[in-house]
Structure formats: C-alpha cells, structure tokens
Enzyme design. Structure first.
Site: not given
Length: 269
Positions: A2-3, A51, A259
């Site tokens: 999640p960002e 985060k 990523r």
C-alpha cells in the site's frame, strides 16, 4: 505494498472509529507483547507517518504497524463476523461500539509514544503531512528538505530516489512509475540530471493529495476501469500519449530491492 495515500486513509478511518473510545479489550498477537493489556485506556488518536501507522493510547504507548504487502485494518461491530480469518489477525482493539482488527500486518509492535521516532526517524518529509510552516514536526511537509535529501545521492536513479522513504515518505511503486511518466523522465536517469526537480517533488505531493480521500486511485484523472494509470501495470500496451508500446522490467536501488517498472521509450528520456 500500500502507498502513502492508502495508509493515510486507513489512519483516517481508524481515527474516526476509535478516537476517544475507551478500550474494552486489547490484544496484540505477537509473543513479545501477548501479555500487554491496555483495557481501560483511551484511544487518543490514530495517525500515519508515510506508510507507518500509530494507534496512540492515553497511557503513553503507541501500537506501531506497517501493512507491508498483505496487511489491512478493518472495523466491525462487536459480535459481527470478521472479514478475514481470525488466524490472520495480529492486533484486536475492542471498544463499546466497534472492534478494529489488524490483519496480516508486516510490522506489529508497541513503542512509547514519545519514542516513535525510534522507528520512523529515518523517514523523509511526509508527502501527506501538513506544511512545516503551519504544523512543525519531524515529518511535516518541507519541500526544501525533500530536495536536499534527493540531491544527496545525485547518481541514484530517479525511480530509486523517489521510492526511497528516506527522501519522500509515502511513495510506492505505482506513484514512482506514474511520476516518471508524467514528468517525461526515463526511470534510469540519474536524479542529479533532473533539471526541474522541484516540479517533480511538487507533482508527487499533488498526486498523493488528489487520491488520499478516495478509494479509487487515479493518476490520469479518469476513474473508469482500465483508464486510471498512465503506465503502471500496462507493460506491452500502447502509450496513452503517443501509442508506442510500453516497455517494462525491474529496477531498484540495489540488488534485492527491485520493483516492476514500466516506461514509454518515446515520451520518457
């Protein structure tokens, strides 16, 4: 993972449900904290830093959690069925009219509220925090500090630099891909070669703020399914601007941190 906008919204919803409530039950399902019982304490607030999430209690402790890849916080009415299996629960906070459950949390620990910096002190300015000029704090939004940190490693790739939480707290893979595209930057370009770095930083804040209060994230401005991103998740599809086939691969600050990255070979340079 999640960002920052997702974590911000999670904190907002948890705060609405719990702030001011007296705990009627408290359970952290981690061996080192299994005997801690904060029943009777009041939930002061729930807040996000990048985060990271903090449930802060009146006795001076904070429950620090990080969602990582699979984590989520959910609330239900007392006695209601949980939305996930009980064995996935890592923390359970009960009050008279609500139960908050943290499922599959990547990090779950208790820290003294005054010592929260021991776990988030490395983070850069929080893109979703208030301006430092209006609410000073260690992670208040300070664009000049963000720029200073980004410029400290001029050889780092743009993609890696903006993903680094030590520079900008809150950006994840989705935004890193989208920011590079919108600014016309090849993800592998060294951050030190970006001519208008302030514009990149300003865009990052605008993007996250535009999405923080809605469940459907869009970086294109279009909320329709299949139209919400410029390049993220679209490797092999045509560029929305020029029609060129989007390329993809993996990129990271160092080995083991790669990523998924997608870019347009024409629109980004």
């Amino acid at each position: 993972m999640p960002e920052g906008d997702t974590v911000y919204r999670t904190a907002l919803l948890q705060n609405r449900a719990l702030a001011g409530s007296v705990l009627t039950g408290f359970e952290v399902r981690m061996p080192q904290f299994s005997t801690v019982d904060l029943t009777g304490e009041t939930v002061v607030e729930v807040a996000s830093v990048g985060k990271h999430l903090f449930h802060r209690f009146s006795g001076g402790l904070s429950l620090h959690t990080h969602l990582k890849m699979e984590g989520a916080w959910r609330t239900v009415a007392p006695g209601a069925r949980w939305p996930r299996p009980a064995f996935q629960a890592r923390a359970v906070l009960s009050a008279a009219d609500v139960v908050a459950i943290g499922f599959e949390l990547g990090v779950t620990e208790l820290v003294a509220t005054v010592d929260e910096e021991s776990v988030v002190g490395h983070l850069g300015p929080d893109l979703l925090a208030p301006e430092a000029s209006t609410r000073p704090g260690p992670h208040a939004w300070d664009p000049e500090e963000a720029l200073r940190r980004l410029r400290a490693e001029p050889e780092q790739t743009v993609f890696g630099a903006i993903l680094d939480q030590r520079n900008l707290a809150g950006i994840g893979n989705v935004y890193a891909n989208e920011l590079c595209f919108v600014r016309g930057l090849l993800p592998t370009r060294p951050i030190g070669e970006v001519a208008d770095l302030p514009a990149l930083v300003a865009l990052a804040r605008r993007m996250l703020r535009a999405n923080r209060d809605r469940f459907t994230r869009s970086t294109t401005g279009d909320l329709r399914p299949g139209r919400r991103s410029w390049v993220y998740g679209r490797t092999g599809q045509p560029c929305r601007r020029c029609g060129t086939t989007l390329l993809g691969g993996e990129l990271g600050r160092r080995e083991g941190e790669e990523r998924v990255v997608t870019w347009c070979p024409v629109c980004q340079s």
